[in-house]
Design a protein around this motif. Structure first.
Motif: not given
Length: 223
Positions: A176-182
């Motif tokens: 998801v988006a938060s994981i992509a940022i990480y």
């Protein structure tokens, strides 16, 4: 080229989780608000636990609970062919547990502040508990309904710790988006991390703005 898949996956997860939570928390919060029993504080504390529990702790116990080595994980995998960890189904279950109080608390507060006379009048007219909740209670707690739904959606959209532990970073499935940022930060791709973060910031602000704006409009109309 910017990959929009993590954002689409985040929206999908948030929509499904919010819908499930609404169906669960609506009757639950109504029942707790309208009844009194000795274990009521215990029940409310258990439901609200994700508010204060570190995501890593909650994620760890859910990982144990959903793993194929647990009773639940083994049962679901054997009879339904679904492994609950590192896939989207597991993310939905984890998100529902993690975001439960964000749906439950506003609804409970709305039902508690609703005049008891409305419910009693409905019962005196022969309406069932379900019809009273649906046609009498709900129209009178519109701000709480809106707040519960949008805040639950936004909270699920920005989940990280629990999502990472249950789903990992499987592209197109759990990334998801938060994981992509990480992942972008891990790869030292700060340009991509800035873009993803800016998009999430804009989405989060828009969601909160809508909550306050619509609630303000509803309050003005009531007055």
């Amino acid at each position: 080229m910017l990959d929009w898949t993590p954002f689409l996956l985040s929206f999908k997860l948030a929509l499904i989780s919010t819908g499930i939570l609404f169906c669960i928390c609506l009757p639950l919060s109504y029942a707790i608000a309208r009844t009194s029993f000795k274990l009521k504080p215990v029940v409310e504390a258990i439901i609200s636990l994700p508010l204060v529990l570190p995501p890593s702790v909650l994620g760890f116990y859910m990982l144990i609970m959903l793993s194929p080595y647990s009773f639940l994980g083994a049962f679901v995998e054997e009879y339904f062919g679904i492994r609950l960890v590192f896939n989207f189904t597991g993310l939905v279950i984890a998100s529902c547990i993690y975001s439960l109080p964000f749906m439950f608390q506003p609804l409970l507060a709305g039902f508690k502040t609703m005049p008891s006379s409305l419910v009693e009048a409905s019962y005196s007219l022969g309406k069932s508990r379900f019809k009273t909740m649906l046609f009498v209670a709900l129209p009178n707690i519109k701000p709480s309904l809106l707040t519960a739904s949008i805040v639950s959606f936004a909270h699920t959209l920005g989940e990280f710790g629990v999502v990472l532990m249950i789903g990992g970073s499987v592209g197109g499935e759990t990334k998801v988006a938060s994981i992509a940022i990480y992942n972008a930060v891990e790869l030292l791709d700060y340009h991509l991390a800035h873009i993803y973060s800016a998009i999430m910031l804009a989405i989060s602000f828009t969601v909160l703005f809508l909550v306050y704006f619509i609630n303000h409009k509803i309050s003005k109309n009531i007055v």
